[in-house]
Design a protein around this motif. Structure first.
Motif, PDB file in Angstrom:
ATOM      1  N   ASP A 234       0.963  -1.177  -0.132  1.00 27.94           N
ATOM      2  CA  ASP A 234      -0.055  -0.050   0.175  1.00 27.94           C
ATOM      3  C   ASP A 234       0.883   1.232  -0.083  1.00 27.94           C
ATOM      4  N   SER A 235       0.503   2.248  -0.797  1.00 28.04           N
ATOM      5  CA  SER A 235       1.344   3.276  -0.931  1.00 28.04           C
ATOM      6  C   SER A 235       0.427   4.525  -0.559  1.00 28.04           C
ATOM      7  N   ARG A 236       0.979   5.599   0.416  1.00 27.12           N
ATOM      8  CA  ARG A 236       0.172   6.627   0.870  1.00 27.12           C
ATOM      9  C   ARG A 236       0.924   7.887   0.330  1.00 27.12           C
TER      10      ARG A 236
ATOM     11  N   LEU B 155       7.119 -13.073  -8.767  1.00 26.55           N
ATOM     12  CA  LEU B 155       5.970 -12.332  -8.135  1.00 26.55           C
ATOM     13  C   LEU B 155       6.159 -12.933  -6.784  1.00 26.55           C
ATOM     14  N   ASN B 156       6.361 -14.350  -6.609  1.00 26.03           N
ATOM     15  CA  ASN B 156       6.163 -14.861  -5.339  1.00 26.03           C
ATOM     16  C   ASN B 156       7.195 -14.340  -4.194  1.00 26.03           C
ATOM     17  N   TYR B 157       8.406 -13.944  -4.807  1.00 26.54           N
ATOM     18  CA  TYR B 157       9.421 -13.424  -3.923  1.00 26.54           C
ATOM     19  C   TYR B 157       9.183 -11.995  -3.522  1.00 26.54           C
ATOM     20  N   LEU B 158       8.457 -10.967  -4.371  1.00 27.27           N
ATOM     21  CA  LEU B 158       8.311  -9.677  -4.183  1.00 27.27           C
ATOM     22  C   LEU B 158       7.062  -9.592  -3.124  1.00 27.27           C
ATOM     23  N   SER B 159       6.209 -10.670  -3.048  1.00 31.41           N
ATOM     24  CA  SER B 159       5.041 -10.601  -2.167  1.00 31.41           C
ATOM     25  C   SER B 159       5.260 -11.366  -0.948  1.00 31.41           C
ATOM     26  N   SER B 160       6.441 -11.864  -0.746  1.00 31.54           N
ATOM     27  CA  SER B 160       6.688 -12.607   0.358  1.00 31.54           C
ATOM     28  C   SER B 160       6.903 -11.933   1.863  1.00 31.54           C
ATOM     29  N   ALA B 161       6.731 -12.714   2.732  1.00 27.87           N
ATOM     30  CA  ALA B 161       6.873 -12.151   4.162  1.00 27.87           C
ATOM     31  C   ALA B 161       8.164 -11.569   4.539  1.00 27.87           C
ATOM     32  N   LYS B 162       9.157 -12.464   3.888  1.00 26.80           N
ATOM     33  CA  LYS B 162      10.693 -12.136   4.192  1.00 26.80           C
ATOM     34  C   LYS B 162      11.089 -10.759   3.677  1.00 26.80           C
ATOM     35  N   VAL B 163      10.356 -10.125   2.887  1.00 28.15           N
ATOM     36  CA  VAL B 163      10.980  -8.930   1.889  1.00 28.15           C
ATOM     37  C   VAL B 163      10.394  -7.690   2.611  1.00 28.15           C
ATOM     38  N   GLN B 164       9.274  -8.102   3.374  1.00 27.43           N
ATOM     39  CA  GLN B 164       8.418  -6.709   3.941  1.00 27.43           C
ATOM     40  C   GLN B 164       9.272  -5.711   4.796  1.00 27.43           C
ATOM     41  N   ALA B 165      10.223  -6.104   5.378  1.00 28.70           N
ATOM     42  CA  ALA B 165      10.974  -4.899   6.296  1.00 28.70           C
ATOM     43  C   ALA B 165      11.737  -4.160   5.016  1.00 28.70           C
ATOM     44  N   GLN B 166      11.962  -4.720   4.012  1.00 29.56           N
ATOM     45  CA  GLN B 166      12.701  -3.893   2.812  1.00 29.56           C
ATOM     46  C   GLN B 166      11.784  -3.086   2.374  1.00 29.56           C
ATOM     47  N   VAL B 167      10.649  -3.598   1.876  1.00 24.12           N
ATOM     48  CA  VAL B 167       9.459  -2.825   1.387  1.00 24.12           C
ATOM     49  C   VAL B 167       8.990  -1.392   2.054  1.00 24.12           C
ATOM     50  N   GLN B 168       8.995  -1.771   3.408  1.00 23.17           N
ATOM     51  CA  GLN B 168       8.711  -0.857   4.200  1.00 23.17           C
ATOM     52  C   GLN B 168       9.553   0.417   4.478  1.00 23.17           C
ATOM     53  N   SER B 169      10.890  -0.072   4.096  1.00 26.10           N
ATOM     54  CA  SER B 169      12.056   0.841   4.386  1.00 26.10           C
ATOM     55  C   SER B 169      11.827   1.974   3.160  1.00 26.10           C
ATOM     56  N   THR B 170      11.337   1.889   2.121  1.00 24.01           N
ATOM     57  CA  THR B 170      11.117   2.696   1.027  1.00 24.01           C
ATOM     58  C   THR B 170       9.756   3.446   0.996  1.00 24.01           C
ATOM     59  N   GLY B 171       9.091   3.411   2.175  1.00 22.45           N
ATOM     60  CA  GLY B 171       8.071   4.126   2.332  1.00 22.45           C
ATOM     61  C   GLY B 171       6.657   3.672   2.126  1.00 22.45           C
ATOM     62  N   LEU B 172       6.657   2.424   1.601  1.00 23.62           N
ATOM     63  CA  LEU B 172       5.323   1.766   1.452  1.00 23.62           C
ATOM     64  C   LEU B 172       5.091   0.983   2.821  1.00 23.62           C
ATOM     65  N   ASP B 173       3.493   0.665   2.656  1.00 22.82           N
ATOM     66  CA  ASP B 173       3.000  -0.159   3.792  1.00 22.82           C
ATOM     67  C   ASP B 173       2.731  -1.577   3.307  1.00 22.82           C
TER      68      ASP B 173
END
Length: 258
Positions: free
Chosen positions: A108-110, A236-254
């Motif tokens: 999610d992007s705000r 796609l499985n990798y980009l949506s996986s639980a193990k990458v969420q901390a890095q996703v959040q570090s870029t400003g996404l939720d």
């Protein structure tokens, strides 16, 4: 005998290595701005672990620009993976351009706000504070993608300042809004947080209040004309996986709620 076993083992390892190299593919990935910062972090990691290489093609999720992902696909350009605003992806699915079974939700992007480096950092924690900042601003910039459409068509109305602020607003095409603010072309700028943070020369003020926020869901899918659908699914499985969420959040996404 031990020597023979060692030779056979070495041969098996060599065969497996050659097989992996033979199966490695170059994937074409079309991605739009909001998820790009996360993709730039995660893409090289995936490529290193999978052996596949990623050819990245940047473009907005919508709009008239020839670089826009829907326009690229309409011209017959090939893609293995498309990453874009969720409702824009759904439109491509309706058109038969993306496999409906392949759709995954990514983040999610705000919307956030920036001012030029060196300027005073205003408060926008409440509707009233944001309204005051917009009324006092001499110029307001926003993107030509989902966040900008919301700013122009809905946010000003929700705040009751459409008549006062609308005429001094400008939709910026093709270039990051923060870049225009950094140059001093506009006093304040709005775009999805993940697109504001990487740009130098500005101060990130914060996200706009949740009461008037617009949350954009980013999703991805496999193009109908994909040349490597199996490898695309693995990405796609990798980009949506639980193990990458901390890095996703570090870029400003939720992360997407589950």
């Amino acid at each position: 005998m031990n020597t023979l076993f060692k030779q056979l083992a070495a041969l098996c390892v060599a065969c497996l290595t050659l097989n992996a190299v033979a199966q490695a593919e170059e994937l074409k990935v079309m991605t739009s701005g909001g998820f790009t910062a996360a993709y730039k972090l995660l893409g090289p990691q995936y490529a290193a672990s999978s052996g596949d290489t990623l050819e990245t093609i940047l473009g907005p999720s919508m709009g008239k620009a020839p670089e826009a992902i829907p326009n690229r696909l309409a011209r017959g350009e090939h893609a293995d993976v498309v990453i874009m605003v969720g409702y824009a992806l759904d439109e491509l699915i309706k058109q038969g351009k993306v496999d409906p079974a392949s759709r995954v939700e990514l983040a999610d992007s705000r919307i956030g706000m920036v001012v030029k480096q060196g300027a005073d950092k205003p408060l926008i924690d409440t509707d009233a504070q944001l309204r005051d900042v917009l009324l006092k601003a001499t110029s307001v910039a926003y993107s030509d993608s989902a966040s900008g459409v919301y700013i122009q068509n809905k946010l000003f109305k929700k705040l009751g300042i459409e008549q006062q602020v609308g005429p001094k607003g400008k939709m910026i095409e093709r270039t990051p809004v923060a870049s225009a603010v950094a140059r001093g072309d506009y006093q304040v700028g709005f775009q999805q947080v993940a697109e504001l943070l990487p740009v130098p020369g500005v101060i990130f003020v914060g996200k706009i209040p949740e009461s008037v926020q617009s949350v954009t869901r980013f999703a991805a899918g496999i193009a109908s004309n994909a040349q490597h659908p199996q490898q695309a699914r693995a990405l796609l499985n990798y980009l949506s996986s639980a193990k990458v969420q901390a890095q996703v959040q570090s870029t400003g996404l939720d992360s997407v709620p589950h």
